[in-house]
Every structure is written in C-alpha cells, then in structure tokens.
Design a protein around this motif. Sequence first.
Motif, PDB file in Angstrom:
ATOM      1  N   GLN A 264      -7.805 -11.875  -2.713  1.00  0.00           N
ATOM      2  CA  GLN A 264      -8.983 -12.708  -2.478  1.00  0.00           C
ATOM      3  C   GLN A 264      -8.693 -13.966  -1.656  1.00  0.00           C
ATOM      4  N   HIS A 265      -7.454 -14.398  -1.613  1.00  0.00           N
ATOM      5  CA  HIS A 265      -7.121 -15.605  -0.852  1.00  0.00           C
ATOM      6  C   HIS A 265      -6.398 -15.272   0.448  1.00  0.00           C
ATOM      7  N   ASP A 266      -5.479 -14.287   0.394  1.00  0.00           N
ATOM      8  CA  ASP A 266      -4.676 -13.968   1.571  1.00  0.00           C
ATOM      9  C   ASP A 266      -5.136 -12.707   2.290  1.00  0.00           C
ATOM     10  N   GLY A 267      -6.162 -12.033   1.774  1.00  0.00           N
ATOM     11  CA  GLY A 267      -6.722 -10.879   2.470  1.00  0.00           C
ATOM     12  C   GLY A 267      -5.864  -9.634   2.476  1.00  0.00           C
ATOM     13  N   PHE A 268      -4.943  -9.487   1.528  1.00  0.00           N
ATOM     14  CA  PHE A 268      -4.099  -8.299   1.464  1.00  0.00           C
ATOM     15  C   PHE A 268      -4.937  -7.090   1.030  1.00  0.00           C
TER      16      PHE A 268
ATOM     17  N   ALA B 102      -5.432  -3.683  -1.120  1.00  0.00           N
ATOM     18  CA  ALA B 102      -4.944  -3.182  -2.412  1.00  0.00           C
ATOM     19  C   ALA B 102      -4.056  -1.954  -2.226  1.00  0.00           C
ATOM     20  N   GLY B 103      -4.460  -1.046  -1.329  1.00  0.00           N
ATOM     21  CA  GLY B 103      -3.669   0.156  -1.093  1.00  0.00           C
ATOM     22  C   GLY B 103      -2.287  -0.170  -0.541  1.00  0.00           C
ATOM     23  N   TRP B 104      -2.215  -1.138   0.371  1.00  0.00           N
ATOM     24  CA  TRP B 104      -0.920  -1.536   0.943  1.00  0.00           C
ATOM     25  C   TRP B 104       0.004  -2.084  -0.141  1.00  0.00           C
ATOM     26  N   LEU B 105      -0.534  -2.942  -1.016  1.00  0.00           N
ATOM     27  CA  LEU B 105       0.290  -3.542  -2.059  1.00  0.00           C
ATOM     28  C   LEU B 105       0.771  -2.484  -3.047  1.00  0.00           C
ATOM     29  N   VAL B 106      -0.094  -1.534  -3.394  1.00  0.00           N
ATOM     30  CA  VAL B 106       0.305  -0.459  -4.298  1.00  0.00           C
ATOM     31  C   VAL B 106       1.415   0.380  -3.673  1.00  0.00           C
ATOM     32  N   CYS B 107       1.278   0.706  -2.390  1.00  0.00           N
ATOM     33  CA  CYS B 107       2.284   1.490  -1.690  1.00  0.00           C
ATOM     34  C   CYS B 107       3.643   0.792  -1.704  1.00  0.00           C
ATOM     35  N   VAL B 108       3.660  -0.469  -1.324  1.00  0.00           N
ATOM     36  CA  VAL B 108       4.910  -1.234  -1.267  1.00  0.00           C
ATOM     37  C   VAL B 108       5.487  -1.435  -2.662  1.00  0.00           C
ATOM     38  N   ARG B 109       4.611  -1.772  -3.614  1.00  0.00           N
ATOM     39  CA  ARG B 109       5.064  -2.036  -4.977  1.00  0.00           C
ATOM     40  C   ARG B 109       5.734  -0.809  -5.591  1.00  0.00           C
ATOM     41  N   MET B 110       5.082   0.339  -5.493  1.00  0.00           N
ATOM     42  CA  MET B 110       5.603   1.541  -6.127  1.00  0.00           C
ATOM     43  C   MET B 110       6.831   2.077  -5.406  1.00  0.00           C
ATOM     44  N   SER B 111       6.811   2.073  -4.079  1.00  0.00           N
ATOM     45  CA  SER B 111       7.926   2.629  -3.313  1.00  0.00           C
ATOM     46  C   SER B 111       9.207   1.850  -3.555  1.00  0.00           C
TER      47      SER B 111
ATOM     48  N   ILE C  96      -2.204   7.340   3.028  1.00  0.00           N
ATOM     49  CA  ILE C  96      -3.537   6.757   3.195  1.00  0.00           C
ATOM     50  C   ILE C  96      -3.451   5.370   3.813  1.00  0.00           C
ATOM     51  N   THR C  97      -2.558   4.560   3.271  1.00  0.00           N
ATOM     52  CA  THR C  97      -2.358   3.195   3.768  1.00  0.00           C
ATOM     53  C   THR C  97      -0.884   2.994   4.073  1.00  0.00           C
ATOM     54  N   PRO C  98      -0.416   3.323   5.280  1.00  0.00           N
ATOM     55  CA  PRO C  98       0.999   3.165   5.624  1.00  0.00           C
ATOM     56  C   PRO C  98       1.447   1.714   5.471  1.00  0.00           C
ATOM     57  N   PRO C  99       2.664   1.492   5.009  1.00  0.00           N
ATOM     58  CA  PRO C  99       3.134   0.119   4.803  1.00  0.00           C
ATOM     59  C   PRO C  99       3.222  -0.700   6.088  1.00  0.00           C
ATOM     60  N   TRP C 100       3.317  -0.013   7.241  1.00  0.00           N
ATOM     61  CA  TRP C 100       3.393  -0.761   8.511  1.00  0.00           C
ATOM     62  C   TRP C 100       2.009  -1.172   9.020  1.00  0.00           C
ATOM     63  N   HIS C 101       0.945  -0.697   8.398  1.00  0.00           N
ATOM     64  CA  HIS C 101      -0.409  -1.132   8.750  1.00  0.00           C
ATOM     65  C   HIS C 101      -0.798  -2.314   7.858  1.00  0.00           C
ATOM     66  N   PHE C 102      -0.227  -3.445   8.145  1.00  0.00           N
ATOM     67  CA  PHE C 102      -0.426  -4.626   7.297  1.00  0.00           C
ATOM     68  C   PHE C 102      -1.632  -5.439   7.765  1.00  0.00           C
ATOM     69  N   THR C 103      -2.452  -5.835   6.815  1.00  0.00           N
ATOM     70  CA  THR C 103      -3.561  -6.750   7.087  1.00  0.00           C
ATOM     71  C   THR C 103      -3.501  -7.879   6.072  1.00  0.00           C
ATOM     72  N   GLY C 104      -3.814  -9.067   6.529  1.00  0.00           N
ATOM     73  CA  GLY C 104      -3.795 -10.200   5.615  1.00  0.00           C
ATOM     74  C   GLY C 104      -3.140 -11.406   6.252  1.00  0.00           C
ATOM     75  N   HIS C 105      -3.175 -12.501   5.532  1.00  0.00           N
ATOM     76  CA  HIS C 105      -2.594 -13.751   6.009  1.00  0.00           C
ATOM     77  C   HIS C 105      -1.136 -13.829   5.572  1.00  0.00           C
ATOM     78  N   SER C 106      -0.242 -13.838   6.558  1.00  0.00           N
ATOM     79  CA  SER C 106       1.187 -13.875   6.275  1.00  0.00           C
ATOM     80  C   SER C 106       1.657 -15.321   6.124  1.00  0.00           C
ATOM     81  N   SER C 107       2.252 -15.589   4.972  1.00  0.00           N
ATOM     82  CA  SER C 107       2.803 -16.924   4.712  1.00  0.00           C
ATOM     83  C   SER C 107       3.938 -16.788   3.709  1.00  0.00           C
ATOM     84  N   PHE C 108       4.730 -17.842   3.586  1.00  0.00           N
ATOM     85  CA  PHE C 108       5.846 -17.810   2.639  1.00  0.00           C
ATOM     86  C   PHE C 108       5.338 -17.611   1.218  1.00  0.00           C
TER      87      PHE C 108
END
Length: 312
Positions: A43-47, A49-58, A218-230
Amino acid sequence: MVTELKSSPVAGKKFDHFKGLSMVLLGAVLWGVSGTAAQVLFQHDGFDAGWLVCVRMSIAGVLLLAGISMKSGPMRSIAVWKDKRDALRIVLFGIIGLLGVQYSYFASIRYGNAATGTMLQYMGPIFITGYLALRQRRLPSISQCVAVFLALAGALLLVTNGDVRSFSVAPLAVFWGLVSAMTLAFYSLYPQSLLRKYGAATIVGWAMLIGGIGMACITPPWHFTGHSSFGAWWLVCFVVLFGTLIAFYVYMSSLKYISPSEASLLSCGEPLSASIIAVACLHVQMGLPAIIGGLCILVTVAILALNRRKDR
C-alpha cells in the motif's frame, strides 16, 4: 546433593517446555509482523502481491533445502522424488497448499489490511472441522459448534465493523481472506503422510520452491513494479528471512518440546500481533465491534485447539 540430582530432570523438562512455548510464540509473532510489513510494501511502496509471494517462497525454499543438504546430505533432500506418487503429492501441496495460502493471504492484505487478512485466515479451523465431520460421518461436538458460531459472528463483525448495511472492508479483501482460510485447511490436512515419511523441513522446503516456481510463471521475479528504496528492500528481506524461513524453523523446532495442540493454541499470537502492530504503527482504524469480532475468532482457534487436545 541427592535432592539436586532428583530435581534436575524435572527442572530440565520445565525449561524445555518453556523453551518450546517461547519458540512457537516467536514464530507466531514473526508471521504477524511479516503480514504488517507486507501491507506497507503493497500500500505504500506499490509492490505486487504475486511478486512478493514468488520471491518469498523461492528464496526461503532454496535456503531451507540447502540447510537440509548441508546437515543430512543431498540424498535426504531429494528422497521424495524417488516415489512418483509422493512426487505428485508434493507438487499438489506446493501449488494448492503453500502457494494458495501464501498468495491469497497477501492478496487479502493488498486489498484490505494485515489485521483483517490474518483474522480471516484464522477461520481455517472451521473448514477443517467441517471436513473431518463429513469424513468421519459424525456431528461436530458442542464445543466445535460454539467455535463455528463464534468464528462466523467474529468474521461478520470484523468485515462490517458492526454495520451490516455496508462492508467496512473491501469485498476482494474478504474474498481472498476466505480463500486463504480454505487453503490453510488444505495445507494443514493434506500433507500429513508426507510429513511423517520425509520430515517437515524437506516437504515444506520443496513445497515452497515449487510454489515459488509456479508463481514465477504468472509473475516473474524480474517483472518488478513498485517504489525501490532501502527501506522497502529491508522489509522484503524481513519477510523472506524472518517472516518465512526463521518463523517456520522456530515453529517446527518447538514441536520437539511441546505438543502440536499447544503449538496450535499459541499460534493465536499471529493475528493478535498483526492487529496490534497494524493499529499501532499503520494507524489502521478498528472500531469496538471489529475488535470484538477479532477476539471471537481468537477464541474460536483456542476452543478448537483445546478440543483437539482432549481428543488426543
């Protein structure tokens, strides 16, 4: 001296029991905090959900399997693939069970908030109770019926905030929360024989990796959307390492010292911690009816956990 020698085994058992309780509470709190961290990312950084699930589980699956291979040897981690039937079951568990519960949970948070998503997910024991009643062809006990009533009443209060004329939570958040509860029931019931045969770490490690690969289609990890910050990437690391890998490890390790029924009961700390953090840190508004609804769902989990303990 004799007294000390006699009392030391008792003291050791008490310490182990306390250690087990502490570990499962830590795991539950980490799961709850990771839900709130995910809400910030969505909700703040625009990530996505599918991308985060993919990265988290893998990543968590790879790390868990690597740990098993280093500790017990690589043959231990690939044993499940030698049996075609078990291999098919682990694929189904990874896609429907782990991926299903992970994606639906995060999707509920994406459209609602961490407190609501976690609370709705904890309606899973209702579906477990209903399934077992049908399978065993016997009516649920009085305590189980009370638990179902409390859960339904609690969910109604939670999503309407006491006003049945309108939902206070987005319908998509409710939908994905209920899907999360159903997939949680499948996740809890389906892999029992696999867990006994191969061990929890191996099964969950492969299921995480399979679910991550399935989500990548469905949501490849290299298809990133969102605000990138530290700060955003720090939260991603927290969700992967603390909210997935460490939380699972300490929860499973706690079962060496306490019973599964105690662990299930104490896992109530997850929705409680998610709600407290969401209200305190994210300023999520929860009225008195919603709070009462959340407490009803927590009581539901406690009743069902205690009921399982009596049946053992």
